[in-house]
Design a protein around this motif. Structure first.
Motif, PDB file in Angstrom:
ATOM      1  N   ARG A  40     -95.730  21.612 -95.020  1.00 31.57           N
ATOM      2  CA  ARG A  40     -95.965  20.002 -96.122  1.00 31.57           C
ATOM      3  C   ARG A  40     -94.990  19.307 -95.230  1.00 31.57           C
ATOM      4  NH1 ARG A  40     -98.073  19.415-100.720  1.00 31.57           N
ATOM      5  NH2 ARG A  40     -98.016  21.194-100.957  1.00 31.57           N
TER       6      ARG A  40
ATOM      7  N   ASN B 249    -102.568  19.900-102.192  1.00 29.34           N
ATOM      8  CA  ASN B 249    -102.595  18.773-101.567  1.00 29.34           C
ATOM      9  C   ASN B 249    -101.680  18.289-100.480  1.00 29.34           C
ATOM     10  OD1 ASN B 249    -103.168  16.474-102.519  1.00 29.34           O
ATOM     11  ND2 ASN B 249    -101.350  16.291-103.308  1.00 29.34           N
TER      12      ASN B 249
ATOM     13  N   ALA C 277    -106.004  22.211 -98.432  1.00 33.23           N
ATOM     14  CA  ALA C 277    -107.204  21.264 -99.587  1.00 33.23           C
ATOM     15  C   ALA C 277    -105.574  21.491-100.877  1.00 33.23           C
ATOM     16  CB  ALA C 277    -108.172  21.189 -99.911  1.00 33.23           C
TER      17      ALA C 277
END
Length: 319
Positions: free
Chosen positions: A231, A284, A281
C-alpha cells in the motif's frame, strides 16, 4: 564517485584543511568495493566483496554522465543471467533507453535460479545464496555513495526477477517506493511448483531455498499474502497471453525452454498476474497492470514493457 571523494579528503588532510577523523573506515562486516571499471561515461561495473555472500559480486550501473542526486532503479534478471553483463543490456536496448535519464539503473550480475533471496542452506550447485541481504543491506549504501543516489529506490525484474522484486518489496517496504514485474508471478503459492522445478532444472536443490512445501518460509516470502505492505507504493505489472506476436522471429538470448515453451509459460503467467491484480483490487491498492493481447515469455516483449513501465516507475523516482 566514492573513490574520488576519498582522494579529495586525503588531499585536504595533507593540506591541513580537514582532521583525519573526517574519514571513517567501513565497518569490519560491511561490503566493500574492491574494483571499479568505468566501461564508458554512463556505465560502470562495481566489484563488491560481500560478507553475506562470501565472495565478490559484480554489479553494473547505468548512470548519468553528470552530477546531481538521483533515484535508483534496481533491475533484476531472469533465471539465467548473463555471464559478463546483465541480460537487460545484452538482449534489450536498456542502455541507450536510460541514457540521458536522471536515474541509476542497478544491474546485479549472477544469481542463476536464486530468486534473489536468502537461502536457508548452502547449495552444492550454487554455493551460498544470500541475495536478499546483499541487495537490501549491503548494496544500497554503496550505490548511493558512488553514484549520488538520493535514497529513493524502485525495484523491478522479469520472470524470476519480477517475482523476487515483489518479494523484496513486501519484506522491505521502507526501502522501495515502486515495484515492477515483467511477466512475473508474485504469488509463491501459485508459482511454487514452477519455482521448485526451475531450481532443480538448473541443478540446484529447491529445498535449500525456503524448505519443503508447507514450510512457513514460503508464506513469509509470499507477496500475495503480504500484499498490504504494498500500500502506498507505485506498482506496475505486465503480461502477454502466450499468443505469438510480432517478435517471435527475432533472435534474442532466451531461457532455453522459452524457445519452445514461451507461449505456454506466458499463459500461466497471465493467470497468475490476473489473480494477483484481483488480490490488490480487493485490498483497494492501486496498480497499473498491462495486459497485452499477444506475447510470449521472451526478451523482445520485456523490452516493450520496460519502455511502457517507465512513465510509471520513473514518475515514482522523480526521474
Amino acid at each position: 564517485m566514492r573513490r574520488r571523494t576519498v582522494a579529495a579528503a586525503i588531499l585536504a588532510i595533507a593540506c591541513g584543511l580537514l582532521s583525519p577523523v573526517a574519514i571513517s573506515p567501513p565497518a569490519a562486516n560491511a561490503a566493500q568495493v574492491v574494483r571499479v571499471d568505468e566501461l564508458n561515461s554512463t556505465r560502470s561495473a562495481l566489484f563488491i566483496d560481500s560478507p553475506a555472500m562470501g565472495r565478490v559480486i559484480q554489479v553494473q550501473v547505468l548512470h548519468p554522465a553528470g552530477g546531481g542526486s538521483r533515484g535508483s532503479y534496481y533491475l533484476l534478471d531472469g533465471l539465467d543471467p548473463g555471464a559478463t553483463q546483465s541480460t537487460w543490456t545484452q538482449a534489450t536496448d536498456a542502455e541507450p533507453f536510460f541514457r540521458g535519464k536522471n536515474v541509476n539503473v542497478v544491474l546485479p550480475m549472477g544469481g542463476q535460479a536464486s530468486y534473489y533471496t536468502d537461502w536457508i542452506s548452502d547449495d552444492p550447485r550454487f554455493g551460498r545464496y544470500r541475495w536478499e541481504t546483499f541487495l537490501t543491506q549491503e548494496l544500497p549504501p554503496i550505490v548511493d555513495d558512488y553514484f549520488s543516489g538520493n535514497g529513493v529506490n524502485a525495484i523491478g525484474g522479469l520472470s524470476m526477477g519480477g517475482n523476487a522484486a515483489f518479494t523484496l518489496a513486501v519484506r522491505h517496504p521502507w526501502l522501495y517506493s515502486a515495484v515492477a514485474g515483467y511477466s512475473a508471478c508474485p504469488d509463491t503459492t501459485i508459482a511454487q511448483g514452477a519455482t521448485m522445478f526451475s531450481i532443480a532444472n538448473r541443478g540446484g536443490n529447491p529445498l535449500n531455498m525456503w524448505g519443503p512445501p508447507g514450510d512457513p518460509a514460503w508464506a513469509e516470502h509470499n507477496p500475495a499474502l503480504l500484499a498490504e505492505r504494498l500500500r502506498g507504493k507505485t506498482i506496475f505489472l505486465s503480461t502477454g497471453t502466450g499468443i505469438p506476436g510480432p517478435h517471435e522471429l527475432e533472435i534474442k538470448p532466451q531461457l532455453p525452454e522459452n524457445l519452445f515453451f514461451g507461449g505456454p509459460i506466458e499463459v500461466g503467467v497471465n493467470a497468475c498476474v490476473s489473480a494477483f491484480a484481483s488480490r490488490l483490487a480487493q485490498l483497494n491498492i492501486p496498480a497499473r497492470v498491462d495486459y497485452s493481447p499477444v506475447g510470449t515469455h521472451s526478451w523482445s516483449y520485456w523490452q516493450d514493457t520496460l519502455h511502457a513501465s517507465w512513465p510509471t516507475i520513473g514518475g515514482a523516482l522523480g526521474a
